[in-house]
Motif scaffolding. Structure first.
Motif, PDB file in Angstrom:
ATOM      1  N   GLY A   1      28.459  42.957  51.251  1.00 42.95           N
ATOM      2  CA  GLY A   1      28.176  43.499  49.932  1.00 42.95           C
ATOM      3  C   GLY A   1      28.979  42.776  48.866  1.00 42.95           C
ATOM      4  N   GLU A   2      29.106  43.434  47.719  1.00 37.38           N
ATOM      5  CA  GLU A   2      29.809  42.827  46.593  1.00 37.38           C
ATOM      6  C   GLU A   2      31.183  43.464  46.440  1.00 37.38           C
ATOM      7  OE1 GLU A   2      28.521  41.214  42.261  1.00 37.38           O
ATOM      8  OE2 GLU A   2      27.912  43.257  42.727  1.00 37.38           O
ATOM      9  N   PHE A   3      32.187  42.648  46.193  1.00 38.96           N
ATOM     10  CA  PHE A   3      33.558  43.115  45.998  1.00 38.96           C
ATOM     11  C   PHE A   3      33.743  43.497  44.536  1.00 38.96           C
ATOM     12  CE2 PHE A   3      38.315  42.260  46.390  1.00 38.96           C
ATOM     13  CZ  PHE A   3      38.545  43.351  47.209  1.00 38.96           C
ATOM     14  N   VAL A   4      34.934  43.381  43.984  1.00 40.31           N
ATOM     15  CA  VAL A   4      35.202  43.667  42.577  1.00 40.31           C
ATOM     16  C   VAL A   4      35.606  42.374  41.866  1.00 40.31           C
ATOM     17  CG1 VAL A   4      35.923  46.054  42.965  1.00 40.31           C
ATOM     18  CG2 VAL A   4      37.631  44.247  43.014  1.00 40.31           C
ATOM     19  N   TRP A   5      35.308  42.295  40.582  1.00 42.62           N
ATOM     20  CA  TRP A   5      35.764  41.172  39.779  1.00 42.62           C
ATOM     21  C   TRP A   5      37.273  41.307  39.600  1.00 42.62           C
ATOM     22  CZ3 TRP A   5      33.345  36.861  38.173  1.00 42.62           C
ATOM     23  CH2 TRP A   5      31.952  36.825  38.298  1.00 42.62           C
ATOM     24  N   HIS A   6      37.990  40.228  39.876  1.00 42.25           N
ATOM     25  CA  HIS A   6      39.442  40.260  39.765  1.00 42.25           C
ATOM     26  C   HIS A   6      39.988  38.842  39.663  1.00 42.25           C
ATOM     27  CE1 HIS A   6      38.822  39.424  44.024  1.00 42.25           C
ATOM     28  NE2 HIS A   6      40.081  39.000  44.080  1.00 42.25           N
ATOM     29  N   SER A   7      41.279  38.737  39.411  1.00 41.74           N
ATOM     30  CA  SER A   7      41.954  37.443  39.433  1.00 41.74           C
ATOM     31  C   SER A   7      43.357  37.643  39.980  1.00 41.74           C
ATOM     32  CB  SER A   7      42.002  36.815  38.034  1.00 41.74           C
ATOM     33  OG  SER A   7      42.798  37.599  37.173  1.00 41.74           O
ATOM     34  N   HIS A   8      43.982  36.536  40.333  1.00 45.12           N
ATOM     35  CA  HIS A   8      45.361  36.531  40.804  1.00 45.12           C
ATOM     36  C   HIS A   8      46.125  35.601  39.863  1.00 45.12           C
ATOM     37  CE1 HIS A   8      44.073  38.480  44.551  1.00 45.12           C
ATOM     38  NE2 HIS A   8      43.047  37.637  44.524  1.00 45.12           N
ATOM     39  N   ALA A   9      46.963  36.174  39.024  1.00 46.58           N
ATOM     40  CA  ALA A   9      47.657  35.397  37.989  1.00 46.58           C
ATOM     41  C   ALA A   9      48.626  34.379  38.552  1.00 46.58           C
ATOM     42  CB  ALA A   9      48.397  36.348  37.045  1.00 46.58           C
ATOM     43  N   ASP A  10      49.197  34.654  39.730  1.00 50.18           N
ATOM     44  CA  ASP A  10      50.277  33.807  40.229  1.00 50.18           C
ATOM     45  C   ASP A  10      49.930  32.931  41.416  1.00 50.18           C
ATOM     46  OD1 ASP A  10      52.019  34.879  38.290  1.00 50.18           O
ATOM     47  OD2 ASP A  10      52.395  36.622  39.568  1.00 50.18           O
ATOM     48  N   THR A  11      48.690  32.971  41.882  1.00 46.99           N
ATOM     49  CA  THR A  11      48.387  32.193  43.087  1.00 46.99           C
ATOM     50  C   THR A  11      46.914  31.813  43.182  1.00 46.99           C
ATOM     51  OG1 THR A  11      48.593  32.125  45.498  1.00 46.99           O
ATOM     52  CG2 THR A  11      47.952  34.224  44.540  1.00 46.99           C
ATOM     53  N   ASP A  12      46.665  30.686  43.833  1.00 47.25           N
ATOM     54  CA  ASP A  12      45.320  30.302  44.232  1.00 47.25           C
ATOM     55  C   ASP A  12      44.955  31.176  45.443  1.00 47.25           C
ATOM     56  OD1 ASP A  12      45.604  28.202  42.389  1.00 47.25           O
ATOM     57  OD2 ASP A  12      46.132  26.750  43.936  1.00 47.25           O
ATOM     58  N   GLU A  13      43.651  31.205  45.786  1.00 47.17           N
ATOM     59  CA  GLU A  13      43.199  31.976  46.941  1.00 47.17           C
ATOM     60  C   GLU A  13      42.175  31.151  47.713  1.00 47.17           C
ATOM     61  OE1 GLU A  13      41.771  36.524  47.822  1.00 47.17           O
ATOM     62  OE2 GLU A  13      41.150  35.624  45.928  1.00 47.17           O
ATOM     63  N   LEU A  14      42.438  30.937  48.998  1.00 44.74           N
ATOM     64  CA  LEU A  14      41.555  30.136  49.836  1.00 44.74           C
ATOM     65  C   LEU A  14      40.645  31.038  50.659  1.00 44.74           C
ATOM     66  CD1 LEU A  14      42.315  27.020  51.893  1.00 44.74           C
ATOM     67  CD2 LEU A  14      41.226  28.944  53.024  1.00 44.74           C
ATOM     68  N   PHE A  15      39.335  30.770  50.593  1.00 46.34           N
ATOM     69  CA  PHE A  15      38.330  31.437  51.416  1.00 46.34           C
ATOM     70  C   PHE A  15      37.738  30.404  52.367  1.00 46.34           C
ATOM     71  CE2 PHE A  15      38.386  34.072  47.654  1.00 46.34           C
ATOM     72  CZ  PHE A  15      38.106  35.358  48.096  1.00 46.34           C
ATOM     73  N   LEU A  16      37.819  30.654  53.676  1.00 46.92           N
ATOM     74  CA  LEU A  16      37.201  29.810  54.690  1.00 46.92           C
ATOM     75  C   LEU A  16      36.196  30.673  55.433  1.00 46.92           C
ATOM     76  CD1 LEU A  16      36.899  27.323  56.563  1.00 46.92           C
ATOM     77  CD2 LEU A  16      38.865  28.198  57.840  1.00 46.92           C
TER      78      LEU A  16
END
Length: 132
Positions: free
Chosen positions: A45-60
């Motif tokens: 399904g769909e998650f929530v719109w968000h951001s992480h101010a202090d870090t990149d995020e890797l999706f594999l």
């Protein structure tokens, strides 16, 4: 020095780890690498719109197809299939979306909250029970 999951002589079997949980949008720590955590998650399904101010995020993506929705100014969307990864740069608002179940690995600094700045009911409790 006491060995950690990352330094033990045994490999980590991803399918075995995925078989230990069925909940979605609730990443599980399976290993640590320096100050980073390796997490597995089932997405649907769909998650929530968000951001992480202090870090990149890797999706594999391990299995399935995942769309990383981005703000139009950041490219709109990235489509991932099994065997592909994408790094969401720090501060970029994004919203993962899975049409059907996706098995994914996330690599993030220890303690990153899955919903970033959005919070809310999809915020997962910290779970490192599969880490060793």
């Amino acid at each position: 020095m006491e060995p950690t999951a990352a330094s033990s002589a045994q490999p980590i079997d991803l399918q075995e780890k995925f078989a230990q949980f069925s909940d979605t949008w609730s990443p599980k720590v399976i290993a640590r690498l320096n100050d980073y955590e390796i997490k597995l998650a089932r997405l649907d399904g769909e998650f929530v719109w968000h951001s992480h101010a202090d870090t990149d995020e890797l999706f594999l993506v391990i299995a399935g197809n995942l769309t990383i929705q981005l703000e139009p100014a950041d490219g709109g969307a990235v489509e991932l299939r099994a065997g592909q990864l994408y790094v969401v740069p720090r501060g970029v608002r994004h919203c993962p979306k899975a049409d059907g179940e996706v098995l994914a690995m996330l690599i993030e600094p220890a303690g990153v909250v899955n919903t970033g700045d959005a919070g809310g009911e999809l915020t997962a409790s910290y779970d490192d029970s599969l880490a060793g």
